[in-house]
Write an enzyme that holds these catalytic residues in place. Structure first.
Site, PDB file in Angstrom:
ATOM      1  N   LYS A  79       7.789 -14.124  -1.902  1.00  0.00           N
ATOM      2  CA  LYS A  79       7.320 -12.744  -2.093  1.00  0.00           C
ATOM      3  C   LYS A  79       7.730 -12.266  -3.481  1.00  0.00           C
ATOM      4  CE  LYS A  79       7.355  -8.153   0.138  1.00  0.00           C
ATOM      5  NZ  LYS A  79       7.815  -7.335   1.295  1.00  0.00           N
ATOM      6  N   SER A 159       4.371  -4.695   4.088  1.00  0.00           N
ATOM      7  CA  SER A 159       4.098  -5.002   2.701  1.00  0.00           C
ATOM      8  C   SER A 159       4.027  -6.503   2.392  1.00  0.00           C
ATOM      9  CB  SER A 159       5.179  -4.385   1.809  1.00  0.00           C
ATOM     10  OG  SER A 159       6.441  -4.980   2.053  1.00  0.00           O
ATOM     11  N   SER A 183       7.948  -4.596   7.338  1.00  0.00           N
ATOM     12  CA  SER A 183       7.117  -5.391   6.424  1.00  0.00           C
ATOM     13  C   SER A 183       7.134  -6.899   6.630  1.00  0.00           C
ATOM     14  CB  SER A 183       7.513  -5.109   4.980  1.00  0.00           C
ATOM     15  OG  SER A 183       6.910  -3.922   4.563  1.00  0.00           O
TER      16      SER A 183
HETATM   17  N1  GLN Z   1       5.235   0.314   5.929  1.00  0.00           N
HETATM   18  C1  GLN Z   1       6.558   0.786   5.669  1.00  0.00           C
HETATM   19  C2  GLN Z   1       6.576   1.587   4.389  1.00  0.00           C
HETATM   20  O1  GLN Z   1       5.570   1.723   3.800  1.00  0.00           O
HETATM   21  C3  GLN Z   1       7.528  -0.336   5.644  1.00  0.00           C
HETATM   22  C4  GLN Z   1       7.493  -1.132   4.403  1.00  0.00           C
HETATM   23  C5  GLN Z   1       8.534  -2.200   4.366  1.00  0.00           C
HETATM   24  O2  GLN Z   1       9.077  -2.611   5.392  1.00  0.00           O
HETATM   25  N2  GLN Z   1       8.833  -2.639   3.158  1.00  0.00           N
HETATM   26  O3  GLN Z   1       7.570   2.077   3.979  1.00  0.00           O
END
Ligand code: GLN
Length: 491
Positions: A79, A159, A183
Site C-alpha cells: 500500500k 481505503s 480500511s
Molecule cells: N473509511 C474510513 C475513513 O474514511 C476509514 C478509513 C481507514 O480505515 N483508513 O476515515
C-alpha cells in the site's frame, strides 16, 4: 506449468521450497499479469518490475545458500502509505507526488527481512481517507468483481482498495494494507479476500504515513485465512521506533489456522442488526452463526449499547488527529511546493493545490472540533464515548471469546454512487470503526455471494492480542463457507 499467479501465498511458498519454480519466475509472472491488468484496474500506482526481479534473484540466491526466510521469494504488493526507501511513497496524494523516502517503514523492512519481494505500490484513498478509493489522486481502482449481467464498474472499497483489488485479481500473492476505521476489512469484504486489522500496537507505525495515529494500524490482505496469518506474523513485532508498539512476542499465527474451536463462546451483538440492512447480509450472518455452532461453539446474544455513537465519535477523533498530522505538509521540507509571495501564501497555495476535497474536509472538521470554543463539546465528548465503547467490549468479553458481525452494511457499490454524499460514504464504516476506537483486532473473511454474484464478508472481533483465536475461528468458517468464487477476468 499452471499459472503461478493463481497460487495462494502458502502454495507459492511450498512451490518455492520444493523448487517447482524460482522466485524470479514467480515475480516475472506477476510483472506480466500487472502489465496486462493495471491499465484496467488501476490497482498499482507504481510498478517496480526491475526492483522485483532484482529482489527475486537475490532471494533465489539466499535460498540456494540455505538461508530462506519465512516469506522467501513471495511477491507482494505494498500500500502506498508504507514508506519504501528510495521508492515513491505518496499516500495517494498530490502533495507527496515524487516523494522518495530516505528510509523504510518497519513493517516493510520486516517483510524484506523475511525474504519477500516488492512488485510495486498500491493505490489507496488520499491519506487513507475514504471507503471507495475514489479520493485517490491517481484515480479510483476498479473492483475486479462485477455484478452478474452488468458491466458497471464497482468500487473495491477503501481505503486499501488497491491492495484488495490486487489480491483478488491475482496481481500479487498478498498485500500490506492499513486500517484506521475499516480500511482493511471493508475492501476485503468487497473483493472476496481475507483482511485482518490486528490489535493496536501489534504492527509498528514507524514509516507509515500517518492519518489518525491513535487509530491507524497496519495489517495484511490475503487470499486465504492462512495467507493472512503468514503475512501478519512477518509484519508484526515490537519496534522501539514506535512508542505505541507493544513489547510482546509475535506468535506463529498460521499455527492457529485449523485448530478446533469447540467450546468457544461467540457473541452476536444486537446493535449490529441495523434497520434497512440488506436481508442477504442478515441471512449470511445467521449462516455464520450456524457454521460456528456446528463446529462446537456456544452462541450468545450480547449488547454493545454505545455502538450507535461510534461513527460520530470516529468522525470527530479521526479528523482531529488528521488535522494535526497533516500540518506537516507545508511545502517546506518535502513534496509539493507552490511558491507564493509570502511564507503564509506559500503554505496556503501548497496545501490548496496539494490536498483533495475529502482531505480538506477532514482538516477543516478536525481544526473545528479542536478549536478553543468547541474542544470540550466535540473532541472531549468523543473521547468519552470512545471509552464507553471500549468498556462495552470489555463487558462482552467477560462472557464471550469473540464476536461475529457483518463486515459492511452492503456489497460493493458502483463507482460514482456515493462521492457526492460524504455521510452516505461514512455509513460504510458502521461495523468497523468500533474496533479501531477500542484498539481490538478484527478480521474479515469472505462468506458468500449475494444474489448479484458479489462477495460479502463477515467480521470476527477478538480480545486485545487474541488474533490467534480469530485465525482459528476464521479457519473453521473458511472451510464451512467453501468460498472458491473468483472474479471473471474482463481485464
Ligand atoms: N473509511 C474510513 C475513513 O474514511 C476509514 C478509513 C481507514 O480505515 N483508513 O476515515
Amino acid at each position: 506449468m499452471a499459472d503461478l499467479t493463481s497460487l495462494t501465498l502458502k502454495a507459492a511458498l511450498d512451490g518455492l521450497n520444493s523448487k517447482s519454480f524460482s522466485a524470479e519466475e514467480l515475480a516475472r509472472a506477476y510483472v506480466s499479469a500487472i502489465e496486462t491488468a493495471n491499465p484496467h484496474l488501476n490497482a498499482y500506482v507504481l510498478e517496480t518490475p526491475d526492483k522485483a526481479i532484482a529482489m527475486a534473484r537475490a532471494s533465489d540466491a539466499r535460498r540456494a545458500r540455505g538461508e530462506a526466510g519465512p516469506l522467501e521469494g513471495a511477491s507482494l504488493g505494498i500500500k502506498d502509505l508504507f514508506c519504501t526507501d528510495g521508492v515513491q511513497s505518496t499516500a495517494g496524494s498530490n502533495i507527496l507526488k515524487g516523494f522518495k523516502p530516505p528510509y523504510e517503514s518497519t513493517v516493510t523492512a520486516n517483510l524484506w527481512r523475511d525474504g519477500a519481494v516488492m512488485l510495486g505500490k498500491l493505490n489507496m484513498d488520499e491519506f487513507a481517507m475514504g471507503s471507495s478509493n475514489e479520493t485517490s489522486a491517481f484515480g479510483p481502482v476498479s473492483n475486479p468483481w462485477k455484478a452478474s449481467g452488468s458491466n458497471q464498474a464497482l468500487t473495491p472499497g477503501g481505503s486499501s482498495g488497491g491492495s484488495a483489488a490486487a489480491v483478488a485479481a491475482d496481481l500479487c500473492l498478498a498485500a500490506t494494507a492499513s486500517d484506521t476505521g475499516g480500511s482493511i476489512r471493508q475492501p476485503a469484504a468487497f473483493t472476496g479476500t481475507v483482511g485482518i486489522k490486528p490489535t493496536y500496537g501489534r504492527c509498528s507505525r514507524y514509516g507509515i504515513i500517518a492519518f489518525a495515529s491513535s487509530l491507524d494500524q497496519a495489517g495484511p490482505i490475503g487470499k486465504t485465512v492462512e495467507d493472512a496469518a503468514l503475512m501478519l506474523s512477518s509484519m508484526a513485532g515490537h519496534d522501539p521506533k514506535d512508542s505505541t508498539s507493544l513489547d510482546v512476542e509475535t506468535p506463529d499465527f498460521s499455527a492457529f489456522v485449523g485448530r478446533s474451536v469447540k467450546g468457544l463462546r461467540i457473541g452476536v451483538p444486537d446493535e449490529y442488526r441495523l434497520d434497512g440492512m440488506p436481508a442477504e447480509i442478515a441471512a449470511l450472518w445467521d449462516q455464520g452463526v450456524e457454521w460456528l455452532k456446528a463446529a462446537g461453539c456456544e452462541i450468545k446474544r450480547v449488547s454493545l449499547p454505545h455502538t450507535k455513537y461510534a461513527l460520530p465519535a470516529y468522525y470527530i477523533i479521526a479528523p482531529a488527529e488528521a488535522s494535526s498530522n497533516l500540518s506537516r505538509y507545508d511545502g517546506m521540507r518535502y513534496g509539493l511546493r507552490v511558491e507564493g509571495g509570502t511564507l503564509q501564501d506559500t503554505y496556503e497555495r501548497t496545501r490548496a493545490e496539494g490536498f483533495g476535497a475529502e482531505v480538506k474536509r477532514r482538516v477543516l472538521i478536525g481544526a473545528y472540533v479542536l478549536s478553543a470554543g468547541y474542544y470540550d463539546a466535540y473532541y472531549l465528548k468523543a473521547q468519552r464515548v470512545r471509552r464507553r465503547i471500549a468498556e462495552d467490549f470489555d463487558t462482552a468479553f467477560a462472557e464471550v471469546d469473540a464476536l461475529l458481525t457483518p463486515t459492511a452494511p452492503s456489497a460493493a457499490f458502483a463507482l460514482g454512487d456515493r462521492v457526492s454524499d460524504p455521510v452516505a460514504m461514512y455509513l460504510n464504516d458502521v461495523f468497523t470503526v468500533t474496533t479501531n476506537l477500542a484498539g481490538l483486532p478484527g478480521l474479515s473473511l469472505p462468506a458468500g455471494l449475494d444474489a448479484r454474484g458479489l462477495p460479502l464478508g463477515l467480521q470476527l472481533i477478538g480480545r486485545a492480542l487474541d488474533e490467534g483465536t480469530l485465525f482459528s475461528l476464521a479457519g473453521v468458517m473458511e472451510q464451512a463457507a467453501a468460498f472458491r468464487a473468483k472474479p471473471q477476468k474482463w481485464w
